[in-house]
Enzyme design. Sequence first.
Site, PDB file in Angstrom:
ATOM      1  CB  SER A 157     -40.205 -32.562  48.914  1.00  0.00           C
ATOM      2  OG  SER A 157     -41.532 -33.039  49.067  1.00  0.00           O
ATOM      3  CD  GLU A 160      -2.976  -1.022   0.172  1.00  0.00           C
ATOM      4  OE1 GLU A 160      -3.230   0.110  -0.290  1.00  0.00           O
ATOM      5  OE2 GLU A 160      -3.531  -2.058  -0.235  1.00  0.00           O
TER       6      GLU A 160
END
Length: 806
Positions: free
Chosen positions: A496, A87
């Site tokens: 329970s 680039e």
Amino acid sequence: MRKLLIIGAILLVLLVLTGIGGLTGLYFWAARDLPSFKKITDYNPPLVTTVLDRNDDVLGYFFHERRFLVESTDLPPHVVQSFLAAEDSNFYHHEGIDISGILRSLIRNIQARSIVQGGSTITQQVIKSLLLTPERSYERKLKEAILAYRLERYLTKDEILTIYLNQIFFGAGAYGIEAAARTYFNKHAHELDLAEAALLAGLPKAPSVNNPLRNAAGARSRQVYVLERLLALGWITPEEHGAALEQHLVFDSGSDPSWRRGAWYLEEVRRELIARYGEEKVYTGGLTVRTAADLRHQVAAEKAMRSELTALGKRQGWRGPIENLSGTAVDDFLLNQQLDVEAFLEGTWVRVLVTNVRTDGAYVRFGPYHGWMDVATMGWARTPNPQRAPEDVRPVRDAQQVLQVGDVIWASLSTPDDIHVEGIDLEAVEDIGSNEVTQALLGKTWELALEQEPTVEGALASIDPVTGDVLALVGGYSFQRSHFNRATQAIRQPGSTFKPVVYSAALDHGYTAASIVMDAPIVFTDAATRDTWKPENFEGRFHGPTMLRDALVKSRNLVTIRVAQSVGIPEIIERAQTLGLRGDFTPDLSVSLGSIPVNLLNMCEAFSAFARDGSTVAPRTILSVHTAWGDTLLEQDTQITPGISAQNAYIITNMLEEAVRDGTGRRARALGRPVAGKTGTTNNHHDAWFIGYTPYLLTGVYVGFDQLAPLGRLETGSRAALPAWLAYRQQVEDMYPVQNFTPPPGLIMARVDARSGLLAGPGWEGDTFLLPFISGTQPQQIASSRRDDGRGARPSSEEDLLRQIF
């Protein structure tokens, strides 16, 4: 002649001044509405939030854009150089604008009579990406150049390069070099070699077009270009260039674990994070979240719940095929079926099509493969009968009673650990999808078993009772089927499993483990409505004078109600709230039998008091949260709340140990370790529970339909919930040394007569229990040696019992 020179000089000066004026005017014209640098200097891109388990294994990700932040200075030179070569090779030498590059692109554009090359520096690309529109015009290019020049005065070269490497798009949903490295090579950016870095550096020009997973040739062309640029610049040697060109690249996108392992846990963390920080920060903030989850626990818990819910679904009977196909739909099904053979070999179910049914089994097809399903694997596929237990219905012995041609059904390998294909060792094969293996599998008739997805749901929560860390959290059968988390969001009656709360309150109101309470019929009438409530024990029998220890171990409803009535419902509710239970508690005796709905994780929190020293510990899913830059946002400490006395907690635990040894939780004995636990079953078998714990791990399981419906006769907490608890714990128990529950100071152990609850004298021949008592509350009287003294004797029949009571 001199006059002409003077005129020429004047004209030249005027021309220069005009040029300068024109350029100045052009500069001010282009700079009149330039955006602020703040967005760049305060660079804060959308980043992936990473969620880790307690061992730093990835649990999942949250993101809008898949981007992970890295510093350019943390990358090896060949990675950075690859991008500079592709680039902007003069990046470290220009001041934001590369004049030679601009001239080259200008010549190319004039030749093409359009803008075909930008000649932008990396600094200009950062400006374009973050501040300007992507349009191609000379005005935008001029603004870009001005801003690039200015940016170089604000940031260092390394800072600009860091922004660039984190901002650019690489295709396949990857933003930034770190995400690209993970997406294409399943590695971190700092681990990239030269060939891999060159390929990635070539992608930003046309990331979607040159995506190597779709266009290998295009990606290769760009890689070659980058490597040639590196060689021409003298940044790599000819040997390195040649080796990189010849290197065979292996693309591996890895697998995003999000919503696969620990999906309910991940969703619970997501909701908590959003509640704290907001959705935007969670999805774009790049947070690192460390959770209390342990993937070994989590995977074991998910497998256990899935397996046991499947088994329960089979006990509930055969609901029929997924669908029945005929005509062209049959061909469409086989042609379009996507089959992961490797997953199938590892135990994943597959949809199959029935092609022929006989008494002894059925032939099936799935994709290009053939299978046989023996009737022996269909024995469970009975017609559902809610009035009868599965054991009361004969197993299926004729496949034609279950299947017909055209049925689409679920199937699994009947012997997943014993798969043989002639000439091939499947365990040694690296690529199950290779042509050799595929051809071998096509010629095999698979031995399959009939499967059925259950409609029943359930949940499992497992916490460390010392720290409160939630090690595993399972919210149902399948997260793909339902995101609803039944461990935290389902509010159901605990039955329970609530009784230890009642007995804990009783211990602080004059009762001991040896107290005798009458187990006998009781009827309550509402004075306003005249409605009557006649509670019963689960088995429908009465047992007369019953020791408190026996009442909890055997889960006697009538004794529990009498104890609650004696202690007072307000005190029971207060004890529940002291233990952290959150529910709409109404002052009703049914509260003592677990009629107030709560969620599973909350019940585990309450039970933590019994597993600890009486204090409760808040379940903790998130341990810490850090920003993308490593700053600490949250450090979650263990939250402990005083509850009950250590002596009270130990006595309840001791009785719950007996519930495992000799009561409703005895299936848990198979763990082979000291365990305390309590089952729970609600009216009409709508819900089944089991909460069991050791000093180091507390685990709760809930099972039930989302819409209230009976699980089936005999589907109690012991049968429907406890097996999943056991299957999970057996997979993780070797992570911990064996530990016993340690009694705290202030307790006395005393041996008592099993019938009267009085002290057993020397040489006592009857049944006895060694029970803990808070010092000073132990029995003082020695039981009579006579076995028929009235107090110690039991009624010979239910009729005799009723005569004694009334």
